[in-house]
Design an enzyme around this catalytic site. Structure first.
Site, mmCIF file in Angstrom:
data_model
loop_
_atom_site.group_PDB
_atom_site.id
_atom_site.type_symbol
_atom_site.label_atom_id
_atom_site.label_comp_id
_atom_site.label_asym_id
_atom_site.label_seq_id
_atom_site.Cartn_x
_atom_site.Cartn_y
_atom_site.Cartn_z
ATOM 1 N N GLN A 1 -24.248 7.024 -24.993
ATOM 2 C CA GLN A 1 -23.663 8.514 -25.424
ATOM 3 C C GLN A 1 -25.041 9.198 -25.853
ATOM 4 O OE1 GLN A 1 -20.570 6.383 -28.459
ATOM 5 N NE2 GLN A 1 -20.382 8.532 -28.265
ATOM 6 N N HIS A 2 -24.638 10.397 -26.018
ATOM 7 C CA HIS A 2 -25.421 11.601 -26.512
ATOM 8 C C HIS A 2 -26.310 11.946 -25.592
ATOM 9 C CE1 HIS A 2 -23.369 10.859 -30.304
ATOM 10 N NE2 HIS A 2 -24.139 9.433 -30.541
ATOM 11 N N ASP B 1 -20.403 4.489 -24.204
ATOM 12 C CA ASP B 1 -20.397 3.056 -23.931
ATOM 13 C C ASP B 1 -19.579 2.440 -25.231
ATOM 14 O OD1 ASP B 1 -22.154 4.098 -26.047
ATOM 15 O OD2 ASP B 1 -24.013 3.019 -25.384
#
Length: 482
Positions: free
Chosen positions: A81-82, A239
């Protein structure tokens, strides 16, 4: 192993350290082939990776699956992520991707939180108060520190978006991963134009958010037989959302994941909005919510402590009064982006094994404090009270991690026998798309959450009290900017 029934699907987990690919029998959940390829992450205070390396790792991992991959009818990619992926007009990376655990954007985070009206305003609109991990803070950092790279950017993507788009040739993301950017509103289910304006990001640079059960497209012709053209491609997701799918989670079942980062989460039917910033109000990969708290320092931090002590990671000893807060890379939960590791209570009699055990305790302590908030924010605290903790991630294989969780939580622990849950969750998403089913129901049919169970033990309240007192007493030191 029984003969596969088919059809086959592929689930991909593109994580911080590597890409894993599983070919799974959609009827039974049986893994019929697997592959893996590593990634490179920059050292020091920069946490960056070349997205092209992710793409090559995906190709390598899928290629290792052999003939079974060529027989798959659908594929889905789950990613860390991110991460901020910036692409030029040709679709090539402008610069290496800024990863979730790159916390250089802490000053930009502080400014963005203030500019929107404070933490409550963020929680109400986005569902989360952004941490420096969030993508919106990284874009703001890029504009301020590398303006030429920002001006050269024609598309902004998350890691899983980038890989899915490479497969299909079409832009797209999903609500789960989008909910970790800071610019997607959980209240409206759309990009928040005011936040994008504050961050200086043109919404035209972002991909459309695809709905649950919607296809991202099909594999385009690659010319080298990497995957057959026309193979169905699901939306993919982040994820953590994929791991929740892989477990077939229902509301009220708490999960503690021990990996590079540590996470605690539970599926909820109630939209979370925690103004304290402890709980990220993520969407899940379907139609519910995934309140989640994340720590930056988990298995790698404890392994580093073991290396400094020249001890094996399992070489812990009980006793002593030493306390460790292993915040080696700054910390997200609690919100201490400038923190470093802290040891307290060292005595002549303290052993290296006790120091190592204290590092485990500090890492688990941060996660368990966050878990109480996650369950309360999701409205499922009472339902989850008697449910065992599902322990997943690489650390779940370690006796020291498991026993520390049992001792500090006082709860029963269940360790699913299924491995590679992120890739399995992606496979369940691909199977759900292919078969027209709820992907969570697919995973429950695969019985992925079954595994060894451990009864609760007496909670170590003395250790918890020491850790709480140390964290409170060292607040000014841990929060100091370098």
């Amino acid at each position: 192993m029984s003969a596969p029934e088919g059809p086959f699907v592929i689930g991909v987990d593109s994580s911080t350290q590597s890409t894993k690919a599983l070919v799974v029998d959609a009827a039974t959940g049986q893994v019929v082939a697997r592959g893996q390829a590593p990634h490179t992450v920059s050292p020091g205070d920069r946490r960056e990776s070349d997205p092209e390396e992710w793409w090559q790792a995906l190709r390598t991992a899928v290629g290792q699956c052999g003939q079974a991959a060529g027989e798959a009818a659908a594929v889905s990619v789950a990613g860390q992520q991110h991460g901020l992926v910036t692409l030029d007009s040709a679709g090539d990376p402008v610069r290496p991707a800024l990863l979730w655990n790159d916390v250089r954007s802490a000053p930009q985070r502080d400014r963005l939180v203030t500019d929107l009206g404070g933490p409550t305003a963020w929680a109400e609109r986005v569902g989360s108060v952004p941490a420096p991990a969030f993508t919106v803070t990284k874009w703001a950092w890029l504009r301020e520190n590398e303006p030429e790279a920002a001006r050269s950017t024609a598309a902004v993507r998350l890691p899983h978006d980038f890989l899915t788009e490479r497969l299909t040739g079409q832009p797209g993301t999903d609500r789960g991963d989008a909910s970790g950017t800071g610019w997607w509103s959980s209240a409206t289910g759309a990009y928040d134009t005011q936040i994008l304006e504050l961050a200086g990001l043109d919404p035209a640079l972002l991909p459309p958010v695809l709905g649950s059960g919607e296809a991202a497209g099909t594999v385009r012709e690659t010319g080298d037989g990497f995957l057959p053209a026309g193979t169905l491609v699901a939306t993919g997701t982040g994820d953590n959302m994929a791991a929740a799918l892989g477990l077939g989670l229902l509301p009220g079942q708490p999960v503690l994941s021990l990996g590079t980062s540590g996470t605690v989460y539970a599926v909820s039917s109630r939209r979370p909005a925690d103004p304290s910033g402890t709980v990220a109000g993520f969407a899940d990969a379907h139609t519910d919510w995934l309140p989640l708290a994340c720590t930056l320092n988990c298995t790698l931090a404890v392994d580093r402590m073991a290396a400094l002590l020249s001890r094996d990671r399992e070489d812990v000893e009980p006793g002593g009064r030493v306390t460790a807060l292993p915040f080696l890379d700054g910390e997200r939960t609690p919100d201490l982006p400038y923190a470093t590791g802290l040891l307290s209570g060292l005595q002549h009699a303290t052993t290296g094994g006790q120091v190592l055990q204290a590092a485990y305790d500090g890492a688990v302590f941060a996660l368990l404090r966050a878990l109480d908030r996650v369950l309360a924010e999701g409205g499922d605290a009472a339902a989850a009270q008697d449910a065992p903790l599902l322990l997943i991630g690489g650390g779940a294989k370690g006796t020291a991690w498991r026993e520390t969780v049992r001792r500090l939580s006082g709860r029963a622990v269940q360790v699913p026998s299924a491995q590679e849950l992120v890739a399995l969750g992606a496979a369940a998403q691909a199977a759900g798309l292919l078969l027209g089913e709820d992907p969570g129901a697919v995973a429950r049919r695969w019985r992925t959450a079954q595994g060894a169970s451990y009864e609760p033990t007496a909670r170590d309240d003395d250790a918890l009290a020491r850790l709480s007192a140390t964290l409170e007493g060292a607040g000014a030191l841990l929060g100091r900017r370098p």
